[in-house]
Design a protein around this motif. Structure first.
Motif, PDB file in Angstrom:
ATOM      1  N   ASP A  15       0.807  -1.218   0.000  1.00 14.64           N
ATOM      2  CA  ASP A  15       0.000   0.000   0.000  1.00 14.64           C
ATOM      3  C   ASP A  15       0.841   1.271   0.000  1.00 14.64           C
ATOM      4  N   ASP A  16       2.125   1.163  -0.298  1.00 14.81           N
ATOM      5  CA  ASP A  16       2.981   2.345  -0.192  1.00 14.81           C
ATOM      6  C   ASP A  16       4.144   2.258  -1.177  1.00 14.81           C
ATOM      7  N   ALA A  48       2.069  10.089 -11.927  1.00 16.91           N
ATOM      8  CA  ALA A  48       1.504   9.883 -10.598  1.00 16.91           C
ATOM      9  C   ALA A  48       1.043   8.443 -10.417  1.00 16.91           C
ATOM     10  N   LEU A  49       0.440   7.881 -11.455  1.00 14.91           N
ATOM     11  CA  LEU A  49       0.010   6.482 -11.366  1.00 14.91           C
ATOM     12  C   LEU A  49       1.201   5.539 -11.220  1.00 14.91           C
ATOM     13  N   THR A  52       1.828   5.039  -7.684  1.00 17.38           N
ATOM     14  CA  THR A  52       0.628   4.726  -6.911  1.00 17.38           C
ATOM     15  C   THR A  52       0.514   3.219  -6.749  1.00 17.38           C
ATOM     16  N   ALA A  55      -1.717   0.594  -9.013  1.00 18.68           N
ATOM     17  CA  ALA A  55      -2.320   1.321 -10.132  1.00 18.68           C
ATOM     18  C   ALA A  55      -2.129   0.583 -11.449  1.00 18.68           C
ATOM     19  N   GLN A 312       1.211  13.774  -6.225  1.00 14.05           N
ATOM     20  CA  GLN A 312       0.052  13.456  -5.391  1.00 14.05           C
ATOM     21  C   GLN A 312      -1.111  14.402  -5.691  1.00 14.05           C
ATOM     22  N   LEU A 315      -3.251  13.675  -8.971  1.00 11.25           N
ATOM     23  CA  LEU A 315      -4.228  12.583  -8.865  1.00 11.25           C
ATOM     24  C   LEU A 315      -5.589  13.088  -8.417  1.00 11.25           C
TER      25      LEU A 315
END
Length: 331
Positions: A15-16, A48-49, A52, A55, A312, A315
């Motif tokens: 998740d990071d 950005a993706l 992520t 993503a 960030q 998004l």
């Protein structure tokens, strides 16, 4: 072995993803014929993706993001490029599967690289993938409809693709209707040449019908979803929708009615796998009659070391126009 600074994305957990500066060497570069001293990159939604989690854009980590790479050739084994050439590279898996533009040095096959002759590195980076996509969209529009055929709707008009599309279309004489939810940016869109600025479509009172009242000779859509469905349903006969975005949604809740009853064309705009000759041809157009007129109005700079917060922000739809990433002085 040459060392250089880079911003490197690491998967810290499911998740990071963490983006941090590191000192790399030549072994981190992919194979290629052309080595580039990177001066600029830019901020795109895809960048950005790429950082992520889940993503699905980055093929693996660690990764140097940055789908736009602009700079000067420092070494070349290709007869098409010589040391000192100003070049841009984008598309393919740059910044998603192989090291991208958020680093001082890059290396790619010659057929990933475009030599620039009439535009400088700073302007090329401000245009970048977004402006290139806008140019492809505008080319699709003007191949189908003339400026006198009716208004052209641009959705997501304050974004990178949208704002440059407004600028290009207005410069070619089209009546541009710019759609945005950012009311503070109406003056900016008028400065770019929009004849009218409207809120996001469809509005809260609008129902997306299979066919609505015909308004648009063409649409440049950067949003997708209900926005695109509404635009298609309100196209004039033989209109064209040039689509390149899914910031709103990848779904298309529409019917076939606009296509079979009004002869509407749906043109997908791809800037990733486009063959190199078409890519170079489009950049020649960008250097001439598809050159944006108001880059300064829509461009801001950020040092590469400070790019993470901007990624960030994009998004959430909080970035307006183009953000040029300064690499050569950004570490």
């Amino acid at each position: 072995m040459t060392e250089f600074n880079a911003m490197v994305a690491h998967e810290a957990s499911d998740d990071d993803v963490v983006l941090r500066p590191e000192l790399l060497d030549d072994s981190a570069l992919p194979d290629g014929d052309v080595e580039i001293h990177v001066e600029y990159s830019s901020v795109n939604y895809k960048d950005a993706l790429a950082i992520t989690p889940k993503a699905g854009v980055a093929r693996s980590y660690p990764l140097v993001p940055g789908i736009d790479v602009v700079g000067t050739v420092t070494a070349s084994s290709s007869p098409d490029f010589t040391v000192g050439d100003t070049v841009i590279a984008h598309g393919q898996d740059i910044g998603t599967g192989r090291a991208g533009g958020y680093a001082e040095t890059a290396r790619y096959p010659a057929d990933f690289v475009v030599k620039l002759s009439a535009i400088g590195a700073a302007d090329a980076a401000a245009i970048g993938t977004a402006g290139f996509t806008a140019a492809l969209s505008v080319e699709a529009v003007r191949a189908h409809v003339a400026p006198g055929d009716g208004p052209v709707l641009v959705t997501g008009a304050t974004g990178g693709v949208g704002s440059i599309s407004v600028d290009l279309l207005a410069g070619l004489g089209y009546e541009v209707v710019a759609s945005t939810g950012k009311r503070d940016e109406h003056d900016m869109l008028r400065d770019l040449g929009a004849a009218e600025v409207i809120d996001r479509v469809p509005g809260p009172e609008d129902k997306v019908r299979p066919l609505g009242k015909a308004h648009w000779a063409a649409v440049v859509d950067c949003v997708g979803g209900k926005t695109l469905a509404y635009a298609l349903s309100t196209m004039r006969y033989a209109g064209i929708a040039a689509i390149s975005g899914l910031a709103g949604s990848a779904d298309l809740p529409a019917t076939v009615h606009p296509f079979i009853l009004r002869g509407v064309t749906l043109a997908g705009i791809d800037s990733v796998l486009l063959p190199i000759e078409k890519r170079r041809e489009t950049w020649r157009l960008i250097e001439t009659d598809l050159r944006p007129r108001h880059l300064t109005r829509i461009t801001r700079d950020v040092p590469v070391r400070d790019v993470h917060p901007v990624l960030q922000k994009i998004l959430g739809g909080g970035v307006v126009g183009r953000t040029r990433v300064v690499v050569h002085e950004g570490f």
